[in-house]
Scaffold this active site. Structure first.
Site, PDB file in Angstrom:
ATOM      1  N   HIS A   1      38.178  44.308  45.938  1.00  0.00           N
ATOM      2  CA  HIS A   1      37.699  43.109  46.951  1.00  0.00           C
ATOM      3  C   HIS A   1      36.177  43.412  47.134  1.00  0.00           C
ATOM      4  O   HIS A   1      35.870  44.376  47.342  1.00  0.00           O
ATOM      5  CB  HIS A   1      38.366  42.983  48.107  1.00  0.00           C
ATOM      6  CG  HIS A   1      39.844  42.874  48.104  1.00  0.00           C
ATOM      7  ND1 HIS A   1      40.560  41.497  47.721  1.00  0.00           N
ATOM      8  CD2 HIS A   1      41.075  43.603  48.218  1.00  0.00           C
ATOM      9  CE1 HIS A   1      41.834  41.822  47.543  1.00  0.00           C
ATOM     10  NE2 HIS A   1      42.169  43.117  47.934  1.00  0.00           N
TER      11      HIS A   1
ATOM     12  N   SER B   1      34.375  41.892  49.223  1.00  0.00           N
ATOM     13  CA  SER B   1      34.107  42.225  50.695  1.00  0.00           C
ATOM     14  C   SER B   1      34.833  43.252  51.359  1.00  0.00           C
ATOM     15  O   SER B   1      35.847  43.810  50.897  1.00  0.00           O
ATOM     16  CB  SER B   1      34.165  40.874  51.428  1.00  0.00           C
ATOM     17  OG  SER B   1      35.825  40.590  51.513  1.00  0.00           O
TER      18      SER B   1
ATOM     19  N   TYR C   1      29.835  37.547  49.683  1.00  0.00           N
ATOM     20  CA  TYR C   1      30.375  37.897  48.214  1.00  0.00           C
ATOM     21  C   TYR C   1      29.075  38.353  47.583  1.00  0.00           C
ATOM     22  O   TYR C   1      29.211  38.562  46.385  1.00  0.00           O
ATOM     23  CB  TYR C   1      31.145  36.802  47.682  1.00  0.00           C
ATOM     24  CG  TYR C   1      32.263  36.591  48.647  1.00  0.00           C
ATOM     25  CD1 TYR C   1      33.442  37.547  48.572  1.00  0.00           C
ATOM     26  CD2 TYR C   1      32.743  35.551  49.157  1.00  0.00           C
ATOM     27  CE1 TYR C   1      34.667  37.372  49.270  1.00  0.00           C
ATOM     28  CE2 TYR C   1      33.845  34.975  49.892  1.00  0.00           C
ATOM     29  CZ  TYR C   1      34.486  35.862  50.015  1.00  0.00           C
ATOM     30  OH  TYR C   1      35.695  35.995  50.979  1.00  0.00           O
TER      31      TYR C   1
ATOM     32  N   ARG D   1      42.635  38.625  56.937  1.00  0.00           N
ATOM     33  CA  ARG D   1      42.357  39.280  55.672  1.00  0.00           C
ATOM     34  C   ARG D   1      42.598  41.052  55.856  1.00  0.00           C
ATOM     35  O   ARG D   1      42.271  41.440  54.949  1.00  0.00           O
ATOM     36  CB  ARG D   1      40.699  39.146  55.493  1.00  0.00           C
ATOM     37  CG  ARG D   1      40.500  37.756  55.324  1.00  0.00           C
ATOM     38  CD  ARG D   1      39.055  37.611  54.710  1.00  0.00           C
ATOM     39  NE  ARG D   1      38.523  36.264  55.103  1.00  0.00           N
ATOM     40  CZ  ARG D   1      38.800  35.096  54.273  1.00  0.00           C
ATOM     41  NH1 ARG D   1      39.383  35.328  53.161  1.00  0.00           N
ATOM     42  NH2 ARG D   1      38.160  34.014  54.482  1.00  0.00           N
TER      43      ARG D   1
ATOM     44  N   GLU E   1      43.469  47.148  42.419  1.00  0.00           N
ATOM     45  CA  GLU E   1      43.082  46.139  43.241  1.00  0.00           C
ATOM     46  C   GLU E   1      41.510  46.154  43.872  1.00  0.00           C
ATOM     47  O   GLU E   1      41.257  47.177  44.054  1.00  0.00           O
ATOM     48  CB  GLU E   1      44.107  46.015  44.541  1.00  0.00           C
ATOM     49  CG  GLU E   1      43.823  44.894  45.388  1.00  0.00           C
ATOM     50  CD  GLU E   1      44.527  45.057  46.772  1.00  0.00           C
ATOM     51  OE1 GLU E   1      45.352  45.978  46.939  1.00  0.00           O
ATOM     52  OE2 GLU E   1      44.534  44.281  47.712  1.00  0.00           O
TER      53      GLU E   1
ATOM     54  N   ALA F   1      42.653  35.044  48.025  1.00  0.00           N
ATOM     55  CA  ALA F   1      43.345  35.090  49.140  1.00  0.00           C
ATOM     56  C   ALA F   1      44.864  35.104  48.962  1.00  0.00           C
ATOM     57  O   ALA F   1      45.610  35.347  49.935  1.00  0.00           O
ATOM     58  CB  ALA F   1      42.967  33.337  49.805  1.00  0.00           C
TER      59      ALA F   1
ATOM     60  N   ASP G   1      55.543  40.750  43.468  1.00  0.00           N
ATOM     61  CA  ASP G   1      56.694  41.409  42.658  1.00  0.00           C
ATOM     62  C   ASP G   1      56.365  41.166  41.487  1.00  0.00           C
ATOM     63  O   ASP G   1      56.769  42.095  40.250  1.00  0.00           O
ATOM     64  CB  ASP G   1      57.586  40.084  42.775  1.00  0.00           C
ATOM     65  CG  ASP G   1      58.421  40.213  44.004  1.00  0.00           C
ATOM     66  OD1 ASP G   1      58.286  41.186  44.800  1.00  0.00           O
ATOM     67  OD2 ASP G   1      59.207  39.361  44.525  1.00  0.00           O
TER      68      ASP G   1
ATOM     69  N   ARG H   1      36.679  41.906  58.453  1.00  0.00           N
ATOM     70  CA  ARG H   1      36.560  40.509  58.543  1.00  0.00           C
ATOM     71  C   ARG H   1      37.625  39.895  59.546  1.00  0.00           C
ATOM     72  O   ARG H   1      38.077  40.285  60.561  1.00  0.00           O
ATOM     73  CB  ARG H   1      36.625  39.887  57.171  1.00  0.00           C
ATOM     74  CG  ARG H   1      35.370  40.151  56.372  1.00  0.00           C
ATOM     75  CD  ARG H   1      35.382  39.839  54.933  1.00  0.00           C
ATOM     76  NE  ARG H   1      35.108  38.333  54.996  1.00  0.00           N
ATOM     77  CZ  ARG H   1      35.617  37.617  54.012  1.00  0.00           C
ATOM     78  NH1 ARG H   1      35.996  38.014  52.795  1.00  0.00           N
ATOM     79  NH2 ARG H   1      35.201  35.997  53.946  1.00  0.00           N
TER      80      ARG H   1
ATOM     81  N   HIS I   1      46.833  38.081  50.681  1.00  0.00           N
ATOM     82  CA  HIS I   1      47.233  38.162  52.002  1.00  0.00           C
ATOM     83  C   HIS I   1      48.656  37.652  52.163  1.00  0.00           C
ATOM     84  O   HIS I   1      49.148  37.853  53.201  1.00  0.00           O
ATOM     85  CB  HIS I   1      46.126  37.518  52.995  1.00  0.00           C
ATOM     86  CG  HIS I   1      44.846  38.052  52.687  1.00  0.00           C
ATOM     87  ND1 HIS I   1      44.533  39.377  52.891  1.00  0.00           N
ATOM     88  CD2 HIS I   1      43.725  37.490  52.236  1.00  0.00           C
ATOM     89  CE1 HIS I   1      43.237  39.414  52.391  1.00  0.00           C
ATOM     90  NE2 HIS I   1      42.548  38.287  52.180  1.00  0.00           N
TER      91      HIS I   1
ATOM     92  N   ARG J   1      29.218  30.719  46.350  1.00  0.00           N
ATOM     93  CA  ARG J   1      30.643  31.005  47.301  1.00  0.00           C
ATOM     94  C   ARG J   1      29.914  31.792  48.542  1.00  0.00           C
ATOM     95  O   ARG J   1      29.712  33.270  48.274  1.00  0.00           O
ATOM     96  CB  ARG J   1      31.644  31.311  46.830  1.00  0.00           C
ATOM     97  CG  ARG J   1      32.849  31.651  47.960  1.00  0.00           C
ATOM     98  CD  ARG J   1      34.060  32.059  47.161  1.00  0.00           C
ATOM     99  NE  ARG J   1      34.851  32.372  48.216  1.00  0.00           N
ATOM    100  CZ  ARG J   1      35.901  33.167  48.165  1.00  0.00           C
ATOM    101  NH1 ARG J   1      36.281  33.865  46.993  1.00  0.00           N
ATOM    102  NH2 ARG J   1      37.161  33.205  49.290  1.00  0.00           N
TER     103      ARG J   1
ATOM    104  N   ASN K   1      41.684  41.370  41.293  1.00  0.00           N
ATOM    105  CA  ASN K   1      41.145  40.523  42.689  1.00  0.00           C
ATOM    106  C   ASN K   1      41.818  39.448  42.938  1.00  0.00           C
ATOM    107  O   ASN K   1      41.548  38.315  42.391  1.00  0.00           O
ATOM    108  CB  ASN K   1      39.482  40.153  42.694  1.00  0.00           C
ATOM    109  CG  ASN K   1      39.236  39.908  44.093  1.00  0.00           C
ATOM    110  OD1 ASN K   1      39.879  39.449  44.800  1.00  0.00           O
ATOM    111  ND2 ASN K   1      37.796  39.794  44.247  1.00  0.00           N
TER     112      ASN K   1
ATOM    113  N   PRO L   1      42.174  32.635  43.138  1.00  0.00           N
ATOM    114  CA  PRO L   1      41.400  31.547  43.455  1.00  0.00           C
ATOM    115  C   PRO L   1      40.097  31.923  44.167  1.00  0.00           C
ATOM    116  O   PRO L   1      40.202  32.447  44.879  1.00  0.00           O
ATOM    117  CB  PRO L   1      42.387  31.034  44.688  1.00  0.00           C
ATOM    118  CG  PRO L   1      43.925  31.439  44.261  1.00  0.00           C
ATOM    119  CD  PRO L   1      43.578  33.026  43.657  1.00  0.00           C
ATOM    120  N   ASN L   2      39.246  30.754  43.806  1.00  0.00           N
ATOM    121  CA  ASN L   2      38.054  30.592  44.336  1.00  0.00           C
ATOM    122  C   ASN L   2      36.975  31.632  44.064  1.00  0.00           C
ATOM    123  O   ASN L   2      35.844  31.723  43.953  1.00  0.00           O
ATOM    124  CB  ASN L   2      37.979  30.689  45.922  1.00  0.00           C
ATOM    125  CG  ASN L   2      38.755  29.405  46.372  1.00  0.00           C
ATOM    126  OD1 ASN L   2      38.326  28.571  46.062  1.00  0.00           O
ATOM    127  ND2 ASN L   2      39.690  29.799  47.099  1.00  0.00           N
TER     128      ASN L   2
HETATM  129  C1  DQA Z   1      38.306  38.751  48.562  1.00  0.00           C
HETATM  130  C2  DQA Z   1      38.758  38.785  49.938  1.00  0.00           C
HETATM  131  C3  DQA Z   1      39.883  37.606  50.251  1.00  0.00           C
HETATM  132  O1  DQA Z   1      40.207  37.755  51.654  1.00  0.00           O
HETATM  133  C4  DQA Z   1      39.221  36.324  49.916  1.00  0.00           C
HETATM  134  O2  DQA Z   1      40.149  35.074  50.134  1.00  0.00           O
HETATM  135  C5  DQA Z   1      38.703  36.265  48.533  1.00  0.00           C
HETATM  136  C6  DQA Z   1      37.850  37.274  47.979  1.00  0.00           C
HETATM  137  C7  DQA Z   1      37.258  39.625  48.076  1.00  0.00           C
HETATM  138  O3  DQA Z   1      36.764  39.839  46.973  1.00  0.00           O
HETATM  139  O4  DQA Z   1      36.592  40.113  49.157  1.00  0.00           O
HETATM  140  O5  DQA Z   1      38.849  35.279  47.935  1.00  0.00           O
HETATM  141  O6  DQA Z   1      39.512  38.963  47.656  1.00  0.00           O
END
Ligand code: DQA
Length: 144
Positions: A96, A98, A22, A107, A94, A73, A83, A103, A76, A17, A70, A9-10
């Site tokens: 990220h 940021s 980011y 997170r 994995e 959110a 699973d 943070r 978390h 964003r 990635n 998401p996002n």
């Molecule tokens: C993220 C870090 C997460 O905490 C956040 O919710 C994201 C982006 C990152 O790429 O830094 O959506 O995964």
């Protein structure tokens, strides 16, 4: 060697964003950069936890060699995603953008990290390149 880059998401909103957190690259920019170093990349960027999980399940039979994930959110709190990652047969990296540990407290913990092979945080868009390199190494090591 096909590598799946899966974003939760996002992450579709990268570019506008929170650019101070980011960066300004979009997911399309990041994937284009990856395709310069690795030509067999598939990308899924979705707002939906279930779509992410279904795509991960499909990697068990569709020839995907490794996954760069990635989860946004979902990182978390999604035990369902954890699973799904647990049952995969292929290496998972994995990533990220940021530095999550620097943070907000929520997170700081990833429920995903314990079930992946490698976690890369805080390198911005470059982290995806590092993740693909790590994924390739992991695949090669398993084949050895
Ligand atoms: C993220 C870090 C997460 O905490 C956040 O919710 C994201 C982006 C990152 O790429 O830094 O959506 O995964």
């Amino acid at each position: 060697m096909r590598i799946l880059i899966a974003n939760g998401p996002n992450l579709s909103q990268l570019g506008h964003r929170e650019p101070d957190v980011y960066g300004t690259a979009t997911i399309a920019d990041i994937v284009a950069g990856i395709r310069e170093i690795h030509d067999d990349v598939e990308e899924l960027t979705t707002e939906y936890e279930g779509a992410l999980i279904e795509r991960l399940h499909a990697t068990r039979t569709d020839g995907t060699a490794a996954v760069v994930l990635n989860p946004g959110a979902l990182t978390h709190y999604s035990y369902a995603l954890r699973d799904a990652v647990t049952l995969l047969d292929v290496p998972v990296v994995e990533v990220h953008l940021s530095q999550t540990a620097a943070r907000e407290p929520f997170r700081h913990h990833s429920v995903i990290s314990a079930v992946v092979d490698v976690t890369i945080t805080g390198a911005g868009a470059y982290g995806y390149e590092l993740a693909v390199l790590a994924a390739r190494r992991l695949v090669a090591a398993r084949g050895a």
